[in-house]
Design a protein around this motif. Structure first.
Motif, PDB file in Angstrom:
ATOM      1  N   ASP A  11      -2.115  -0.280 -11.182  1.00  0.00           N
ATOM      2  CA  ASP A  11      -1.687  -1.502 -10.504  1.00  0.00           C
ATOM      3  C   ASP A  11      -0.186  -1.534 -10.248  1.00  0.00           C
ATOM      4  N   TYR A  12       0.220  -0.682  -9.325  1.00  0.00           N
ATOM      5  CA  TYR A  12       1.624  -0.621  -8.926  1.00  0.00           C
ATOM      6  C   TYR A  12       1.917  -1.771  -7.966  1.00  0.00           C
ATOM      7  N   GLY A  13       2.442  -2.859  -8.504  1.00  0.00           N
ATOM      8  CA  GLY A  13       2.826  -3.990  -7.678  1.00  0.00           C
ATOM      9  C   GLY A  13       4.324  -3.994  -7.495  1.00  0.00           C
ATOM     10  N   PRO A  14       5.026  -4.920  -8.168  1.00  0.00           N
ATOM     11  CA  PRO A  14       6.478  -4.983  -8.018  1.00  0.00           C
ATOM     12  C   PRO A  14       7.186  -3.983  -8.927  1.00  0.00           C
TER      13      PRO A  14
ATOM     14  N   GLY B 275      -1.999  -4.777   8.306  1.00  0.00           N
ATOM     15  CA  GLY B 275      -2.943  -4.611   7.216  1.00  0.00           C
ATOM     16  C   GLY B 275      -3.232  -3.143   6.955  1.00  0.00           C
ATOM     17  N   ALA B 276      -3.572  -2.832   5.710  1.00  0.00           N
ATOM     18  CA  ALA B 276      -3.869  -1.447   5.342  1.00  0.00           C
ATOM     19  C   ALA B 276      -4.870  -1.451   4.195  1.00  0.00           C
ATOM     20  N   VAL B 277      -5.535  -0.332   3.995  1.00  0.00           N
ATOM     21  CA  VAL B 277      -6.454  -0.135   2.876  1.00  0.00           C
ATOM     22  C   VAL B 277      -6.041   1.142   2.157  1.00  0.00           C
ATOM     23  N   LEU B 278      -5.848   1.039   0.849  1.00  0.00           N
ATOM     24  CA  LEU B 278      -5.524   2.191   0.013  1.00  0.00           C
ATOM     25  C   LEU B 278      -6.786   2.681  -0.683  1.00  0.00           C
ATOM     26  N   THR B 279      -6.986   3.985  -0.710  1.00  0.00           N
ATOM     27  CA  THR B 279      -8.053   4.561  -1.523  1.00  0.00           C
ATOM     28  C   THR B 279      -7.432   5.059  -2.804  1.00  0.00           C
ATOM     29  N   ARG B 280      -7.821   4.413  -3.909  1.00  0.00           N
ATOM     30  CA  ARG B 280      -7.235   4.712  -5.213  1.00  0.00           C
ATOM     31  C   ARG B 280      -8.243   5.464  -6.084  1.00  0.00           C
ATOM     32  N   VAL B 281      -7.722   6.386  -6.884  1.00  0.00           N
ATOM     33  CA  VAL B 281      -8.549   7.193  -7.776  1.00  0.00           C
ATOM     34  C   VAL B 281      -8.061   6.966  -9.202  1.00  0.00           C
ATOM     35  N   ALA B 282      -9.000   6.716 -10.121  1.00  0.00           N
ATOM     36  CA  ALA B 282      -8.647   6.490 -11.526  1.00  0.00           C
ATOM     37  C   ALA B 282      -9.733   7.089 -12.408  1.00  0.00           C
ATOM     38  N   THR B 283      -9.368   7.432 -13.638  1.00  0.00           N
ATOM     39  CA  THR B 283     -10.407   7.898 -14.558  1.00  0.00           C
ATOM     40  C   THR B 283     -11.363   6.762 -14.905  1.00  0.00           C
ATOM     41  N   SER B 284     -10.913   5.534 -14.755  1.00  0.00           N
ATOM     42  CA  SER B 284     -11.777   4.357 -14.709  1.00  0.00           C
ATOM     43  C   SER B 284     -10.868   3.177 -14.424  1.00  0.00           C
ATOM     44  N   HIS B 285     -11.478   2.041 -14.096  1.00  0.00           N
ATOM     45  CA  HIS B 285     -10.714   0.810 -13.903  1.00  0.00           C
ATOM     46  C   HIS B 285     -10.977  -0.182 -15.033  1.00  0.00           C
ATOM     47  N   ILE B 286     -11.349   0.319 -16.210  1.00  0.00           N
ATOM     48  CA  ILE B 286     -11.569  -0.549 -17.370  1.00  0.00           C
ATOM     49  C   ILE B 286     -10.212  -0.963 -17.926  1.00  0.00           C
ATOM     50  N   ARG B 287     -10.046  -2.250 -18.087  1.00  0.00           N
ATOM     51  CA  ARG B 287      -8.761  -2.816 -18.491  1.00  0.00           C
ATOM     52  C   ARG B 287      -8.895  -3.544 -19.824  1.00  0.00           C
ATOM     53  N   ILE B 288      -7.776  -3.856 -20.425  1.00  0.00           N
ATOM     54  CA  ILE B 288      -7.827  -4.742 -21.588  1.00  0.00           C
ATOM     55  C   ILE B 288      -8.519  -6.039 -21.192  1.00  0.00           C
ATOM     56  N   GLY B 289      -8.224  -6.518 -19.994  1.00  0.00           N
ATOM     57  CA  GLY B 289      -8.855  -7.736 -19.505  1.00  0.00           C
ATOM     58  C   GLY B 289     -10.360  -7.632 -19.343  1.00  0.00           C
TER      59      GLY B 289
ATOM     60  N   VAL C 220       0.837  -1.206   0.000  1.00  0.00           N
ATOM     61  CA  VAL C 220       0.000   0.000   0.000  1.00  0.00           C
ATOM     62  C   VAL C 220       0.869   1.252   0.000  1.00  0.00           C
ATOM     63  N   MET C 221       1.903   1.255   0.817  1.00  0.00           N
ATOM     64  CA  MET C 221       2.804   2.400   0.856  1.00  0.00           C
ATOM     65  C   MET C 221       3.537   2.561  -0.470  1.00  0.00           C
ATOM     66  N   ARG C 222       3.981   1.436  -1.065  1.00  0.00           N
ATOM     67  CA  ARG C 222       4.689   1.518  -2.341  1.00  0.00           C
ATOM     68  C   ARG C 222       3.787   2.138  -3.401  1.00  0.00           C
ATOM     69  N   GLU C 223       2.527   1.695  -3.476  1.00  0.00           N
ATOM     70  CA  GLU C 223       1.632   2.252  -4.484  1.00  0.00           C
ATOM     71  C   GLU C 223       1.362   3.730  -4.215  1.00  0.00           C
ATOM     72  N   TYR C 224       1.176   4.088  -2.949  1.00  0.00           N
ATOM     73  CA  TYR C 224       0.944   5.503  -2.627  1.00  0.00           C
ATOM     74  C   TYR C 224       2.140   6.340  -3.078  1.00  0.00           C
ATOM     75  N   ILE C 225       3.333   5.929  -2.692  1.00  0.00           N
ATOM     76  CA  ILE C 225       4.540   6.695  -3.007  1.00  0.00           C
ATOM     77  C   ILE C 225       4.747   6.806  -4.513  1.00  0.00           C
ATOM     78  N   VAL C 226       4.728   5.672  -5.212  1.00  0.00           N
ATOM     79  CA  VAL C 226       5.103   5.673  -6.627  1.00  0.00           C
ATOM     80  C   VAL C 226       4.030   6.339  -7.482  1.00  0.00           C
TER      81      VAL C 226
END
Length: 484
Positions: free
Chosen positions: A258-261, A167-181, A129-135
């Motif tokens: 989706d900031y993972g690794p 444990g933590a919860v991130l609040t994420r904002v996006a113009t949408s979460h529509i993916r190729i998938g 969660v911290m990594r995604e927030y920071i990056v």
């Protein structure tokens, strides 16, 4: 009303999502609220920081107007197709319209199990969660299209991954979460009606000009191809490695998601991989353009039934659209490298200079970000050649390169490169140190300092000089991990 939700995705048919209330946590504690982003979204920061707001951000309460859903999607993960993935630990609370009139999703990541959890716990650990927030916030400050981080809370409950973590919860904002998938999900089910509904929704939300085209689906595909080409070029220009470019992690909006690794280059090497799960280097730094095209080809395949009634005609349209990716990417990348060097970017000589500079960085393993910053200071008259020469190991080719660089007029716009080449990036060892302090000592001071540094990546500040430098050998972090 504290949040003016208007949930267009939840108005699509039920097979697009699963209604999913968040699972409450025992002891929510707000660690950070992005007040500037809250204001951009027309949200009341005071309310978000109060008991009702924190309860919503933790998943302990559903705000009025929210329609919590977990969205359905499929995806190719490391080249292998999974027909059903979906939000296994993320819940879309709803949508708001920001001050610019843009519709934005508000999503909780780590908010509990959903229908798509596939045996997972639906939770997120503090470190990812911290990594995604920071990056993600660093990418926004660098001017790269990205999802944003509105807040994160500690849950008061442990999460078991490689080890036990808070444990933590991130609040994420996006113009949408529509993916190729998202498109692959319905294509795999041969649900043409849903494919068309999704395409129409995506066009209305992201590319309204496509609705006026003779073939709106083709115009949508072309727009996504252009957006992804530009985005991946921007990644390479700052040394960013996404780490897990699966099709379910590829947004059709052209935002980084989706900031993972993920990580940023230190020494320049196109084969660099940080992700612990990328054993064969599929998503290495230098492979990202070809992987983006591979992903876009999967999108084109999913859209074939909408492109034309005749399959051969649909394939021909898709192939022509996909052929535009490489020149679009190359033009964006070459223009960006020219800007990083202070060149006009209007001739083969500039392209050659860019390739030669990167070749010197690669040969010496020189730090990508710092080397361009040394060049920027040289152009601005703030330093002589010595720091750059030291960074490049006194490469004998540098003197001739600098002479040709100057002959191309690179020194005429004094100081301009200082606004192009950042002084500060979210270096992996700094992120790791901030996470360690938070996990081991409940100390968020290093995190807050790092966020202050990254908020103004081009503005040198003497107090933060140490944040410019690459890690010492004992500080290097060579592997990063997903949060699942």
């Amino acid at each position: 009303m504290p949040i003016a939700f208007d949930n267009s995705y939840a108005r699509l048919p039920e097979r697009f999502f699963a209604l999913t209330p968040p699972t409450p946590v025992p002891a929510p504690r707000l660690v950070r609220l992005n007040e500037a982003l809250a204001d951009e979204l027309c949200l009341d920061a005071a309310w978000l920081e109060g008991p009702e707001g924190v309860a919503m951000l933790a998943g302990n309460a559903v705000a009025p107007g929210s329609t919590p859903i977990a969205t359905a999607y499929a995806g190719h993960q490391f080249g292998q197709f999974s027909p059903q993935l979906g939000d296994g630990r993320a819940i879309l609370l709803g949508e708001v319209v920001d001050r610019a009139g843009t519709r934005r999703d508000i999503q909780l990541k780590g908010a509990g199990r959903t229908r798509f959890s596939r045996g997972g716990d639906g939770r997120a650990a503090l470190g990812p969660v911290m990594r995604e927030y920071i990056v993600s916030e660093a990418m926004a400050a660098l001017g790269i299209k990205t999802t944003r981080a509105l807040a994160f809370v500690l849950t008061g409950a442990p999460v078991i991954r490689e080890e036990i973590q808070p444990g933590a919860v991130l609040t994420r904002v996006a113009t949408s979460h529509i993916r190729i998938g998202s498109f692959q999900y319905f294509a795999a089910r041969q649900d043409i009606e849903a494919l068309r509904l999704l395409a129409d929704h995506a066009i209305a939300r992201h590319y309204p000009h496509a609705a006026e085209a003779a073939n709106p689906t083709l115009a949508l595909l072309e727009a996504v191809i252009s957006a992804q080409a530009d985005l991946v070029a921007r990644w390479l220009l700052v040394g960013f490695i996404h780490g897990v470019m699966n099709t379910d992690n590829s947004s059709i909006s052209g935002e980084t998601i989706d900031y993972g690794p993920c990580a940023f280059l230190d020494g320049y090497d196109p084969e660099t991989v940080f992700s612990a799960i990328d054993a064969h280097g599929r998503y290495a730094y230098g492979n990202q353009p070809s992987i983006a095209l591979w992903n876009l080809t999967r999108l084109a395949e999913a859209l074939l039934p909408l492109l034309a009634e005749d399959t051969d005609a649909a394939v021909a349209l898709a192939q022509t659209a996909l052929e535009a990716f490489a020149p679009r990417f190359q033009a964006a990348y070459d223009t960006g490298i020219a800007r990083k060097l202070g060149l006009a970017g209007d001739g083969e000589a500039d392209t050659v200079l860019g390739a030669e500079f990167l070749g010197m960085l690669s040969a010496q393993g020189a730090d990508f970000t710092l080397s361009f910053r040394h060049l920027s200071r040289l152009q601005a008259g703030l330093a002589d050649e010595a720091p750059l020469r030291a960074a490049l190991g006194d490469d004998p080719a540098l003197a001739d390169w600098l002479a040709r660089w100057r002959n191309r007029g690179a020194g005429t716009a004094k100081g301009s490169l200082l606004t192009v080449n950042p002084a500060y990036i979210p270096r992996n060892h700094r992120i790791a140190a901030a996470i360690e302090a938070a996990q081991e000592r409940d100390d968020f001071g290093p995190f807050e300092t790092l966020m202050s540094v990254l908020a103004e990546p081009f503005e040198e500040r003497a107090a933060f000089a140490a944040y410019e430098t690459p890690p010492q050998p004992h500080e290097r972090v060579r592997r990063t991990f997903c949060g699942t």
